[in-house]
Design a protein around this motif. Structure first.
Motif, PDB file in Angstrom:
ATOM      1  N   UNK A   1       0.941  -1.249   0.196  1.00 57.92           N
ATOM      2  CA  UNK A   1       0.088  -0.061  -0.009  1.00 57.92           C
ATOM      3  C   UNK A   1       0.935   1.360   0.124  1.00 57.92           C
ATOM      4  N   UNK A   2       0.482   2.228  -0.812  1.00 57.49           N
ATOM      5  CA  UNK A   2       1.273   3.382  -1.071  1.00 57.49           C
ATOM      6  C   UNK A   2       0.350   4.369  -0.621  1.00 57.49           C
ATOM      7  N   UNK A   3       0.562   5.357   0.588  1.00 62.00           N
ATOM      8  CA  UNK A   3      -0.410   6.455   0.932  1.00 62.00           C
ATOM      9  C   UNK A   3      -0.464   7.485   0.087  1.00 62.00           C
ATOM     10  N   UNK A   4      -1.169   8.382   0.225  1.00 64.99           N
ATOM     11  CA  UNK A   4      -1.786   9.602  -0.658  1.00 64.99           C
ATOM     12  C   UNK A   4      -0.425  10.596  -0.573  1.00 64.99           C
ATOM     13  N   UNK A   5      -0.016  10.831  -1.940  1.00 66.04           N
ATOM     14  CA  UNK A   5       0.913  11.776  -2.289  1.00 66.04           C
ATOM     15  C   UNK A   5       2.326  11.397  -1.901  1.00 66.04           C
ATOM     16  N   UNK A   6       2.564  10.128  -2.062  1.00 66.17           N
ATOM     17  CA  UNK A   6       3.945   9.670  -1.832  1.00 66.17           C
ATOM     18  C   UNK A   6       4.728   9.333  -3.142  1.00 66.17           C
ATOM     19  N   UNK A   7       5.792   9.677  -3.021  1.00 69.00           N
ATOM     20  CA  UNK A   7       6.629   9.774  -4.308  1.00 69.00           C
ATOM     21  C   UNK A   7       7.744   8.561  -4.316  1.00 69.00           C
ATOM     22  N   UNK A   8       7.717   7.935  -5.340  1.00 74.93           N
ATOM     23  CA  UNK A   8       8.490   6.729  -5.396  1.00 74.93           C
ATOM     24  C   UNK A   8       9.750   7.028  -6.582  1.00 74.93           C
ATOM     25  N   UNK A   9      10.842   6.878  -5.917  1.00 74.06           N
ATOM     26  CA  UNK A   9      12.001   7.098  -6.758  1.00 74.06           C
ATOM     27  C   UNK A   9      12.630   6.165  -7.808  1.00 74.06           C
ATOM     28  N   UNK A  10      13.299   6.245  -8.751  1.00 77.07           N
ATOM     29  CA  UNK A  10      13.475   5.300  -9.602  1.00 77.07           C
ATOM     30  C   UNK A  10      14.535   4.092  -8.980  1.00 77.07           C
ATOM     31  N   UNK A  11      14.393   2.769  -9.672  1.00 76.11           N
ATOM     32  CA  UNK A  11      15.091   1.830  -9.124  1.00 76.11           C
ATOM     33  C   UNK A  11      14.497   1.205  -7.670  1.00 76.11           C
ATOM     34  N   UNK A  12      13.617   1.454  -7.197  1.00 73.81           N
ATOM     35  CA  UNK A  12      12.982   0.983  -5.928  1.00 73.81           C
ATOM     36  C   UNK A  12      12.205  -0.344  -6.228  1.00 73.81           C
ATOM     37  N   UNK A  13      12.415  -1.034  -5.153  1.00 77.06           N
ATOM     38  CA  UNK A  13      11.480  -2.214  -4.916  1.00 77.06           C
ATOM     39  C   UNK A  13      10.843  -2.132  -3.500  1.00 77.06           C
ATOM     40  N   UNK A  14       9.331  -2.244  -3.678  1.00 79.23           N
ATOM     41  CA  UNK A  14       8.669  -1.982  -2.428  1.00 79.23           C
ATOM     42  C   UNK A  14       7.999  -3.429  -2.271  1.00 79.23           C
ATOM     43  N   UNK A  15       8.397  -4.099  -1.039  1.00 85.55           N
ATOM     44  CA  UNK A  15       8.127  -5.518  -0.962  1.00 85.55           C
ATOM     45  C   UNK A  15       6.542  -5.744  -0.505  1.00 85.55           C
ATOM     46  N   UNK A  16       6.254  -7.154  -0.403  1.00 84.83           N
ATOM     47  CA  UNK A  16       4.985  -7.542  -0.214  1.00 84.83           C
ATOM     48  C   UNK A  16       4.502  -7.202   1.148  1.00 84.83           C
TER      49      UNK A  16
END
Length: 199
Positions: A120-135
């Motif tokens: 789950x990614x909360x409102x207005x979050x920013x994900x930078x290049x090359x990132x993995x977000x786990x299960x």
């Protein structure tokens, strides 16, 4: 490409005929889905969402209003993407080259992002290049994710830092005052944290 008869597309949405959309998916007003994007079954694509060329979205994903998924993003099954979430794909963004000429696709390299199942990614979050977000990980609203996030990890802030753990049921559990990760039964559902099965 599937027969669009089993997909709900709002009349104001712009969906490329070269995009693959799974059955039971709803695409709401003013959303744009570019060519060669793949969206799974049973998804909800909110108002004004942008899904770039080549983006892959799994089944039963919920993408809230105004989220931007740029080329290089892969989102696995059951992910929640909050409103105004922005995925980036360029580590060194510039509009022009040193000589003043406009940059083209040949002048940059896409750096992929992977969001694993159930995260789950909360409102207005920013994900930078090359990132993995786990299960089953959880990213707090307004966070800027600059590094990988482990399975079941809860991160918040700018840059996002570990605050605790997140159960698959959605319950967030803070780490101890000594910084030790929580271990034991989830206070909401009773499941073990961290889970024994790696989920």
């Amino acid at each position: 490409m599937v027969d669009r008869a089993d997909v709900r597309v709002h009349p104001t949405a712009e969906v490329s005929p070269d995009a693959v959309i799974g059955p039971g998916t709803s695409i709401w007003n003013l959303a744009q889905v570019r060519e060669h994007a793949r969206i799974g079954a049973g998804c909800i694509i909110g108002k004004n969402v942008y899904v770039d060329s080549g983006v892959v979205v799994g089944d039963r994903v919920k993408i809230q209003n105004n989220a931007s998924l740029y080329r290089g993003v892969t989102v696995e099954d059951g992910v929640f993407v909050g409103p105004h979430v922005c995925f980036t794909n360029d580590r060194v963004p510039r509009a022009i080259n040193r000589d003043g000429s406009p940059k083209t696709d040949d002048d940059w390299e896409v750096t992929p992002i992977l969001v694993r199942a159930g995260a789950s990614l909360g409102a207005n979050s920013t994900i930078l290049p090359g990132v993995t977000i786990g299960r089953w990980a959880m990213v707090g609203a307004g966070s800027v994710v600059t590094r990988d996030v482990a399975d079941h990890e809860l991160v918040v802030g700018n840059p996002a830092r570990r605050l605790g753990s997140a159960c698959a049921c959605g319950q967030a559990v803070r780490d101890g005052d000594d910084g030790a990760p929580f271990r034991g039964a989830c206070p909401a559902c009773g499941a073990d944290l961290p889970p024994d099965d790696g989920a």
